[in-house]
Design a protein around this motif. Structure first.
Motif, PDB file in Angstrom:
ATOM      1  N   LYS A  45       0.852  -1.190   0.000  1.00  0.00           N
ATOM      2  CA  LYS A  45       0.000   0.000   0.000  1.00  0.00           C
ATOM      3  C   LYS A  45       0.886   1.237   0.000  1.00  0.00           C
ATOM      4  N   ALA A  46       0.912   1.924  -1.146  1.00  0.00           N
ATOM      5  CA  ALA A  46       1.740   3.116  -1.289  1.00  0.00           C
ATOM      6  C   ALA A  46       0.922   4.217  -1.954  1.00  0.00           C
ATOM      7  N   GLU A  47       1.238   5.437  -1.607  1.00  0.00           N
ATOM      8  CA  GLU A  47       0.534   6.584  -2.168  1.00  0.00           C
ATOM      9  C   GLU A  47       0.626   6.575  -3.684  1.00  0.00           C
ATOM     10  N   ASN A  48      -0.518   6.703  -4.344  1.00  0.00           N
ATOM     11  CA  ASN A  48      -0.618   6.686  -5.806  1.00  0.00           C
ATOM     12  C   ASN A  48      -0.060   5.407  -6.424  1.00  0.00           C
ATOM     13  N   GLY A  49       0.021   4.342  -5.632  1.00  0.00           N
ATOM     14  CA  GLY A  49       0.517   3.073  -6.149  1.00  0.00           C
ATOM     15  C   GLY A  49       2.010   3.041  -6.411  1.00  0.00           C
ATOM     16  N   GLN A  50       2.733   4.041  -5.945  1.00  0.00           N
ATOM     17  CA  GLN A  50       4.173   4.130  -6.178  1.00  0.00           C
ATOM     18  C   GLN A  50       4.935   4.026  -4.863  1.00  0.00           C
ATOM     19  N   PRO A 101       7.974   4.292  -2.294  1.00  0.00           N
ATOM     20  CA  PRO A 101       9.074   5.256  -2.273  1.00  0.00           C
ATOM     21  C   PRO A 101      10.357   4.633  -2.831  1.00  0.00           C
TER      22      PRO A 101
END
Length: 117
Positions: free
Chosen positions: A84-89, A91
């Motif tokens: 689960k990462a912001e905007n699917g990206q 870090p």
């Protein structure tokens, strides 16, 4: 409780695979996420693995910080279920940690949990 034994067996086989031959303790697997739909079945499967398959130790996390290379050094196998990462990206540090882990000989288990109605 054992009705999910087949799924547990598959995860143990995939995570343990070739790494289990060393005999130096359990294969340590970092599992990221438990599934896209929060399936309670994974809790049962993980409990079954812990209780019945001492050759595999699975650590479950949803914390992106656990994808740092320093953390990966504790594990033999990486099992991404859902990152689960912001905007699917994820870090950059997570991408680098995964890449260096795999290039260094770390194992990767890829699965797909299909759901239909």
């Amino acid at each position: 409780m054992r009705r999910y034994g087949a799924l547990a067996s598959v995860l143990v086989f995939l995570c343990g695979g070739a790494f289990g031959a060393s005999g130096s303790g359990p294969v340590k697997c970092l599992m990221v996420g438990t599934g896209p739909h929060g399936e309670a079945v994974m809790d049962d499967v993980l409990r079954d693995i812990k209780e019945n398959y001492p050759s595999v130790a699975i650590t479950v996390t949803e914390n992106l910080e656990d994808l740092r290379l320093e953390n990966f050094k504790q594990y033999d196998v990486f099992l991404p279920i859902q990152i689960k990462a912001e905007n699917g990206q994820p870090p950059d540090f997570a991408k680098e940690g995964i890449l260096v882990f795999l290039k260094g000989g770390g194992g990767l288990v890829v699965t797909h949990f299909a759901v239909s109605n």
